[in-house]
Scaffold this active site. Structure first.
Site, mmCIF file in Angstrom:
data_model
loop_
_atom_site.group_PDB
_atom_site.id
_atom_site.type_symbol
_atom_site.label_atom_id
_atom_site.label_comp_id
_atom_site.label_asym_id
_atom_site.label_seq_id
_atom_site.Cartn_x
_atom_site.Cartn_y
_atom_site.Cartn_z
ATOM 1 N N GLU A 1 -1.586 -9.152 3.499
ATOM 2 C CA GLU A 1 -1.617 -9.664 4.873
ATOM 3 C C GLU A 1 -3.043 -9.741 5.406
ATOM 4 O O GLU A 1 -3.317 -10.485 6.370
ATOM 5 C CB GLU A 1 -0.749 -8.796 5.792
ATOM 6 N N CYS B 1 0.840 -1.201 0.000
ATOM 7 C CA CYS B 1 0.000 0.000 0.000
ATOM 8 C C CYS B 1 0.882 1.262 0.000
ATOM 9 O O CYS B 1 1.481 1.584 -1.015
ATOM 10 C CB CYS B 1 -0.979 -0.027 1.169
ATOM 11 N N HIS C 1 -3.534 -5.121 0.297
ATOM 12 C CA HIS C 1 -2.977 -5.621 1.559
ATOM 13 C C HIS C 1 -3.035 -7.147 1.588
ATOM 14 O O HIS C 1 -4.009 -7.721 2.106
ATOM 15 C CB HIS C 1 -3.758 -5.054 2.741
#
Length: 274
Positions: A230, A123, A228
Site C-alpha cells: 500500500e 507485514c 507494505h
C-alpha cells in the site's frame, strides 16, 4: 455490486494526551491501506475490535456474522505479535507485542479461513498468518539473524527498500512474470522463523534469506507479504522502481469475486483494458 473488504483495526491502547481522548482505546487504519483497496473498485471497511472486558457487550455479534457480511479480509501491519501467542517468551521487554490485538485478529483470521474467504496479510499480518498455522517468529532480525541486511530504519521508515526474489513456481512469480527479483519497502524487525503448517515461501530477501512472503497451499487464498504494497502507490523519485502493488490486490479481489459468485463489473473491465 462492489466487493466488501474488511480491514483489521490497529489498536492504540493509551492515546497521547493531545488527542483529547484520555484513557480511551482507539482503533484506526492507515489511510494508504484503504486507498489501495478502493483504487480497485472495492469497498474498504474497518472491522472494529470488541473489548473483551466490556460488560455492556454481552450480546455482541459473533465473528461468523461479520465474516458473512464481508468478501475478504486484509490484516494490517503494526505492533509486534506477542511471543506468548506462539508459545515463546519475549527476548526483550520491547518485543512483548500486543496479545489483545493478537486474539482479536486471530479470531477474525480463523473465521475467514474456515469460511474459505480470501485473506491478505501485510507485514504484521503476514507474521500472524504464520503463527495461525503453527509457525514461529524471529523476534529481532538485527540481533538474531546473522549477516542480515537492514530491514527497518526508524529514521527512514517507508523509504527503506531492498530486493526480494520470488519463488519460481509461486503465485507471485505467476502474477509478475519471468523477472523474479523486485524492489519493495522494508519496515520490520521481526520475520517468519519456523514456517507454519501448509505454508510455502513465496519470496525471500536474496542477500540474507529472510522470508518476505508466504502462501497457504490449501484451496482458499491466504497470502502474506512482509513488505507494505500500500506504500508503493505514491509516485515519488524514491518510489520509482518499486514493485507494482496492483497485481497482488487484483489477485486477492479475483479470489473474493469467485468465492462470492460475483462476475467482474463492466466498469472495472473497461478501465483495465483502456
Amino acid at each position: 455490486m462492489s466487493l466488501r473488504i474488511g480491514i483489521s483495526a490497529r489498536l492504540l491502547h493509551d492515546p497521547p494526551p493531545g488527542l483529547g481522548l484520555p484513557q480511551k482505546r482507539l482503533q484506526f487504519l492507515e489511510s494508504s491501506m484503504a486507498h489501495w483497496i478502493m483504487a480497485h473498485n472495492a469497498i474498504a471497511l474497518m472491522v472494529p475490535f470488541v473489548d473483551e472486558a466490556a460488560p455492556t457487550l454481552v450480546n455482541r455479534v459473533p465473528v461468523s456474522e461479520v465474516v458473512n457480511l464481508l468478501d475478504g479480509l486484509v490484516l494490517q501491519g503494526g505492533i509486534d505479535i506477542c511471543p506468548q501467542t506462539y508459545g515463546a517468551l519475549p527476548g526483550h521487554p520491547d518485543w512483548a507485542g500486543d496479545p489483545i490485538r493478537d486474539r482479536y485478529e486471530l479470531a477474525l483470521l480463523r473465521g475467514f479461513v474456515e469460511a474459505g474467504k480470501p485473506v491478505l496479510g501485510v507485514c504484521r499480518g503476514a507474521q500472524l498468518i504464520n503463527v495461525y498455522f503453527g509457525g514461529t517468529l524471529v523476534q529481532d532480525i538485527p540481533s538474531q539473524w546473522q549477516d542480515a541486511v537492514p530491514h527497518q530504519d526508524t529514521g527512514r521508515y517507508d523509504r527503506l527498500m531492498h530486493d526480494v526474489t520470488f519463488s519460481p513456481d509461486g503465485l507471485l512469480a505467476d502474477l509478475y512474470g519471468a523477472d523474479l527479483t523486485h524492489r519493495v519497502t522494508s519496515i520490520h524487525h521481526q520475520c517468519v522463523d519456523r514456517l507454519g503448517d501448509g505454508l510455502v515461501v513465496e519470496a525471500r530477501s536474496p542477500r540474507d534469506g529472510v522470508i518476505e512472503a508466504i502462501r497457504h497451499e490449501g484451496t482458499g487464498f491466504v497470502l502474506g507479504l512482509q513488505w507494505h504494497p500500500e506504500f508503493h502507490l505514491q509516485a515519488t523519485d524514491e518510489t520509482l522502481g518499486l514493485l507494482d502493488s496492483g497485481p497482488v490486490m487484483e489477485s486477492f479481489l479475483r479470489a473474493a469475486r469467485l468465492r462470492a459468485g460475483r462476475p467482474r463489473s463492466t466498469a472495472l473491465s473497461s478501465q483495465e483494458t483502456s
